[in-house]
Enzyme design. Structure first.
Site, PDB file in Angstrom:
ATOM      1  NE  ARG A   1     -85.489  17.504  -1.548  1.00  9.83           N
ATOM      2  CZ  ARG A   1     -84.175  17.285  -1.475  1.00  9.83           C
ATOM      3  NH1 ARG A   1     -83.685  16.118  -1.865  1.00  9.83           N
ATOM      4  NH2 ARG A   1     -83.346  18.214  -1.032  1.00  9.83           N
TER       5      ARG A   1
ATOM      6  CG  ASN B   1     -87.249  27.994   2.097  1.00 12.59           C
ATOM      7  OD1 ASN B   1     -87.516  28.432   0.976  1.00 12.59           O
ATOM      8  ND2 ASN B   1     -86.626  26.828   2.267  1.00 12.59           N
TER       9      ASN B   1
ATOM     10  N   GLY C   1     -76.766  27.656  -1.834  1.00 14.80           N
ATOM     11  CA  GLY C   1     -75.875  27.448  -0.692  1.00 14.80           C
ATOM     12  C   GLY C   1     -74.676  26.594  -1.040  1.00 14.80           C
ATOM     13  NE  ARG C   2     -77.061  21.778  -2.600  1.00 15.69           N
ATOM     14  CZ  ARG C   2     -77.984  21.095  -3.269  1.00 15.69           C
ATOM     15  NH1 ARG C   2     -77.688  19.896  -3.732  1.00 15.69           N
ATOM     16  NH2 ARG C   2     -79.172  21.612  -3.489  1.00 15.69           N
TER      17      ARG C   2
ATOM     18  CG  ASP D   1     -82.058  22.932  -4.589  1.00 15.44           C
ATOM     19  OD1 ASP D   1     -81.745  23.638  -3.607  1.00 15.44           O
ATOM     20  OD2 ASP D   1     -82.084  21.691  -4.548  1.00 15.44           O
TER      21      ASP D   1
ATOM     22  CG  HIS E   1     -79.394  32.908  -0.618  1.00 19.57           C
ATOM     23  ND1 HIS E   1     -79.967  31.784  -1.167  1.00 19.57           N
ATOM     24  CD2 HIS E   1     -79.227  32.647   0.715  1.00 19.57           C
ATOM     25  CE1 HIS E   1     -80.139  30.874  -0.205  1.00 19.57           C
ATOM     26  NE2 HIS E   1     -79.695  31.374   0.929  1.00 19.57           N
TER      27      HIS E   1
ATOM     28  CB  SER F   1     -88.959  20.771  -2.535  1.00 24.32           C
ATOM     29  OG  SER F   1     -87.775  20.009  -2.578  1.00 24.32           O
TER      30      SER F   1
ATOM     31  NE  ARG G   1     -77.715  28.235   3.434  1.00 22.89           N
ATOM     32  CZ  ARG G   1     -78.084  27.236   2.632  1.00 22.89           C
ATOM     33  NH1 ARG G   1     -77.233  26.241   2.365  1.00 22.89           N
ATOM     34  NH2 ARG G   1     -79.286  27.194   2.095  1.00 22.89           N
TER      35      ARG G   1
END
Length: 247
Positions: free
Chosen positions: A195, A69, A24-25, A21, A38, A197, A34
């Site tokens: 979490r 997704n 993107g950030r 995870d 990746h 997910s 983004r």
């Protein structure tokens, strides 16, 4: 940062599952789109797969693309599908060199034909490998996986192939995508989110969790070592008592 020498090589988790995870950030922090994140994340897959194989991890499961997704912008989905195919082709030499077997968790029949063809080629070329198993969760969702298993068991029961009274945990597990794989001992999540997910909900019942704020593109072999060291420092009781509590 911890050091490789501190690892107990006899207590390396057999199966590590990772929620990758933060791509993107990570890209946004650098003023990039983004897809840039990746691409960087794909390079981390290479690093972690190679490090895991050399540390003696027997099973490495990566959450690559979830059933949810598909709700992302179409352009991003297209980029991801292209990246999956390109990365898999690029990584085939590593997979062969390290004797890595590849399996897929999820419904890859729903993927674009070009991506699916590359995956099927890789499966064939790595089918006889006897080293670490790399399980890629693609178009995977744990609820869908469990629902699929229940549906298959119900059909078998209706057809008289099984007695409903014999349905147990082992039977359910044998109908999951992970049939034949041990449950993960360690689950790693990058980017600091707390979490699951919709990831391996059945399989992680007694897994140890390790969360790091590091975004996936910055997660490296030393981050992996830190996670394993944290795992080795825990007392796994599986609902029972520790040796000190028993005493």
């Amino acid at each position: 940062m911890q050091y490789l020498e501190q690892l107990d090589k006899k207590r390396i988790p057999s199966h590590i599952a990772i929620i990758m995870d933060g791509n993107g950030r990570w890209a946004k922090q650098r003023g990039q789109i983004r897809s840039f994140g990746h691409q960087a994340g794909a390079e981390t897959v290479h690093t972690i797969a190679e490090a895991s194989a050399r540390l003696g991890v027997k099973f490495l499961t990566l959450y690559t693309f979830s059933t949810e997704n598909w709700n992302r912008p179409q352009h991003e989905v297209n980029v991801l599908m292209h990246l999956f195919a390109k990365t898999f082709i690029d990584e085939l030499p590593l997979l062969k060199r390290e004797n890595v077997r590849v399996v897929f968790l999820g419904d890859i029949s729903a993927l674009p034909k070009k991506t699916r063809d590359v995956f099927e080629r890789g499966l064939a070329e790595c089918a006889n490998h006897t080293g670490m198993t790399l399980a890629l969760a693609v178009n995977y969702g744990a609820r869908a996986e469990i629902t699929r298993a229940v549906h298959q068991i119900a059909l078998d029961a209706a057809a008289g192939k099984i007695d409903p009274a014999t349905i147990d945990d082992d039977m359910v597990a044998s109908h999951l995508y992970t049939a034949g794989l041990p449950d993960p001992e360690l689950v790693i999540r990058t980017s600091g989110e707390l979490r699951l997910s919709n990831y391996l909900l059945w399989q992680v019942a007694y897994s140890e969790f390790y969360v790091t704020d590091t975004y996936w593109p910055d997660f490296d072999r030393w981050g992996l070592v830190d996670a394993i060291l944290a795992y080795q420092g825990r007392d796994r009781r599986f609902g029972g008592l520790s040796k000190t509590e028993e005493a």
